[in-house]
Design a protein around this motif. Structure first.
Motif, PDB file in Angstrom:
ATOM      1  N   HIS A   1      -4.963  18.991 -10.368  1.00 32.88           N
ATOM      2  CA  HIS A   1      -5.729  17.937 -11.037  1.00 32.88           C
ATOM      3  C   HIS A   1      -5.755  16.619 -10.263  1.00 32.88           C
ATOM      4  O   HIS A   1      -6.432  15.683 -10.691  1.00 32.88           O
ATOM      5  N   GLY A   2      -5.048  16.552  -9.150  1.00 32.48           N
ATOM      6  CA  GLY A   2      -4.994  15.314  -8.386  1.00 32.48           C
ATOM      7  C   GLY A   2      -3.878  14.396  -8.861  1.00 32.48           C
ATOM      8  O   GLY A   2      -3.408  14.494  -9.998  1.00 32.48           O
ATOM      9  N   THR A   3      -3.485  13.516  -7.942  1.00 31.25           N
ATOM     10  CA  THR A   3      -2.403  12.577  -8.257  1.00 31.25           C
ATOM     11  C   THR A   3      -2.986  11.209  -8.577  1.00 31.25           C
ATOM     12  O   THR A   3      -3.564  10.554  -7.701  1.00 31.25           O
ATOM     13  N   PRO A   4      -2.855  10.734  -9.818  1.00 29.43           N
ATOM     14  CA  PRO A   4      -3.383   9.409 -10.152  1.00 29.43           C
ATOM     15  C   PRO A   4      -2.574   8.316  -9.455  1.00 29.43           C
ATOM     16  O   PRO A   4      -1.359   8.430  -9.306  1.00 29.43           O
ATOM     17  N   VAL A   5      -3.278   7.270  -9.041  1.00 28.40           N
ATOM     18  CA  VAL A   5      -2.601   6.138  -8.397  1.00 28.40           C
ATOM     19  C   VAL A   5      -2.874   4.835  -9.139  1.00 28.40           C
ATOM     20  O   VAL A   5      -2.227   3.823  -8.867  1.00 28.40           O
ATOM     21  N   ARG A   6      -3.845   4.853 -10.068  1.00 25.49           N
ATOM     22  CA  ARG A   6      -4.160   3.663 -10.863  1.00 25.49           C
ATOM     23  C   ARG A   6      -4.232   4.047 -12.338  1.00 25.49           C
ATOM     24  O   ARG A   6      -4.574   5.192 -12.674  1.00 25.49           O
ATOM     25  N   PRO A   7      -3.968   3.101 -13.239  1.00 24.03           N
ATOM     26  CA  PRO A   7      -3.955   3.423 -14.672  1.00 24.03           C
ATOM     27  C   PRO A   7      -5.243   4.047 -15.181  1.00 24.03           C
ATOM     28  O   PRO A   7      -5.201   4.979 -15.989  1.00 24.03           O
ATOM     29  N   GLU A   8      -6.405   3.552 -14.702  1.00 30.01           N
ATOM     30  CA  GLU A   8      -7.668   4.079 -15.223  1.00 30.01           C
ATOM     31  C   GLU A   8      -7.861   5.556 -14.883  1.00 30.01           C
ATOM     32  O   GLU A   8      -8.618   6.261 -15.549  1.00 30.01           O
ATOM     33  N   GLN A   9      -7.186   6.035 -13.849  1.00 31.60           N
ATOM     34  CA  GLN A   9      -7.319   7.450 -13.486  1.00 31.60           C
ATOM     35  C   GLN A   9      -6.557   8.369 -14.448  1.00 31.60           C
ATOM     36  O   GLN A   9      -6.773   9.583 -14.451  1.00 31.60           O
ATOM     37  N   LEU A  10      -5.697   7.799 -15.273  1.00 30.49           N
ATOM     38  CA  LEU A  10      -4.946   8.621 -16.219  1.00 30.49           C
ATOM     39  C   LEU A  10      -5.855   9.249 -17.276  1.00 30.49           C
ATOM     40  O   LEU A  10      -5.497  10.246 -17.899  1.00 30.49           O
TER      41      LEU A  10
END
Length: 307
Positions: A175-184
Motif C-alpha cells: 500500500h506504500g509508506t505514508p510520509v505526510r499526515p494527509e496520505q494516511l
C-alpha cells in the motif's frame, strides 16, 4: 479532660509511688499530674488515692480501677505499636491496579522480584484498562498510562511511554509508506478505542478529515490485538513501544512518520496520600522507580525504523 491522659497519669503515680516521680516519667509538671488525677476522681465521683506528704496509697476503688486501667493502657500501647510496625515495615497486603497489556508484558518480573526482597508482602494485582477509583475500590496504588491531569491524588512518574506509528513491511510494500499526515487517508487504521488516552488523537483527526479511500478500520480496546493485526498486515497502528517494541526490533513491524510521532506519555504510580504512606506502598514505588530504565528497555527500535 482527656480521659486517657488522666488515666495514664493515675497509673503512673501508682507505679512510681509519687506524683513527683510520675511527673518526671511523663515529662510533665507535678501540678499537672495532680490536676489530671483530681479531674479523674471527679469524673468517676470516687476517691482513688489517699495522699500524704510522704506517699500515696490506693483506696479500694482505686485498686480496682488501677488493675483495669493498667490492662487497658497496655492494650492500647500494644495496638499502637502494632500499627506503627505495620506503617514502618514492609508487610501486609498491597492492592495494585494496572493496565492489562502493560502488566501482561512487563509487571510479572518486578512483582516477583519485589516479593523476593519483601516476602511479608502479599500482592493483589487487578488488571483493568478503565480508570479505577483508588479510594472507593480499596487500591493502594494504581499504575496509569497517559498525560495525567491535576487531581487530589499523588502521582509518581515511573517511566516514559513512547508511541509509534507502525505497520508490517508487507502492508507497506502493498500500500506504500505514508510520509505526510494527509496520505494516511489512503490507509487502513487499527484504532485503539480509548482514543482520548492512547496519544493517537491527532492521527484519528487526520483520518476523519475528508473522504477515505480504504476499507473500514479495525477498532479494539486491546493494544495487543491491534499490534498482532498490524503484524498480519491489516493496517497502520499507533501503539506504545512496550507492546510493539519486540515486533519492531525483530522486523515484523516498521516505524513510520517519526517526525509526526505523538508526544510521549508516562507510566505513573498513583496513590491517595503523600503523608503517612505505609511502608509497603512507599517501598514498592521506590522499587519501581528506575526499574524499567529511561529510556526503558523495550525501546530498542533501531532495527525497525524507517529513516
Amino acid at each position: 479532660m482527656d480521659r486517657f491522659d488522666a488515666m495514664r497519669a493515675f497509673v503512673t503515680v501508682v507505679t512510681e509511688g509519687s506524683f513527683t516521680r510520675a511527673a518526671e516519667r511523663l515529662e510533665k509538671s507535678p501540678q499537672l499530674i495532680s490536676k489530671y488525677v483530681s479531674a479523674l476522681e471527679q469524673h468517676l465521683d470516687v476517691r482513688l488515692l489517699n495522699r500524704t506528704t510522704r506517699k500515696v496509697r490506693l483506696t479500694e476503688a482505686g485498686t480496682r480501677y488501677y488493675q483495669r486501667a493498667q490492662t487497658l493502657l497496655d492494650e492500647i500501647d500494644d495496638l499502637e505499636s502494632q500499627l506503627g510496625d505495620l506503617h514502618a515495615q514492609v508487610q501486609g497486603q498491597l492492592r495494585i491496579s494496572a493496565p492489562v497489556s502493560f502488566a501482561m508484558h512487563h509487571l510479572a518480573a518486578p512483582i516477583c522480584a519485589f516479593q523476593r526482597d519483601h516476602p511479608a508482602v502479599d500482592i493483589d494485582l487487578q488488571l483493568n484498562d478503565r480508570k479505577v477509583d483508588i479510594v472507593e475500590e480499596g487500591f493502594d496504588i494504581a499504575l496509569r498510562i497517559g498525560h495525567l491531569k491535576s487531581s487530589s491524588l499523588v502521582a509518581k512518574r515511573i517511566a516514559p511511554v513512547r508511541l509509534v506509528m507502525c505497520a508490517s513491511p508487507d502492508y507497506l510494500a502493498r500500500h506504500g509508506t505514508p510520509v505526510r499526515p494527509e496520505q494516511l487517508k489512503q490507509h487502513r487504521y487499527l484504532r485503539y478505542s480509548f482514543v482520548e488516552n492512547d496519544g493517537s488523537l491527532a492521527m484519528h483527526r487526520w483520518l476523519q478529515d475528508g473522504e477515505r479511500d480504504t476499507a473500514a478500520d479495525l477498532v479494539s480496546n486491546n493494544g495487543d490485538l491491534l499490534v498482532r493485526a498490524a503484524i498480519e498486515g491489516a493496517g497502520i497502528a499507533i501503539q506504545p513501544t512496550f507492546i510493539s517494541g519486540t515486533a519492531i526490533a525483530n522486523g515484523q513491524l516498521r516505524v513510520i512518520m517519526q517526525e509526526y510521532e505523538p508526544e510521549p506519555m508516562g507510566l505513573y504510580a498513583v496513590y491517595a496520600h503523600r503523608q503517612l504512606l505505609p511502608g509497603k506502598v512507599r517501598t514498592f514505588i521506590d522499587f519501581l522507580d528506575g526499574y524499567f530504565g529511561d529510556p526503558p528497555y523495550w525501546d530498542a527500535l533501531d532495527a525497525g525504523t524507517d529513516t
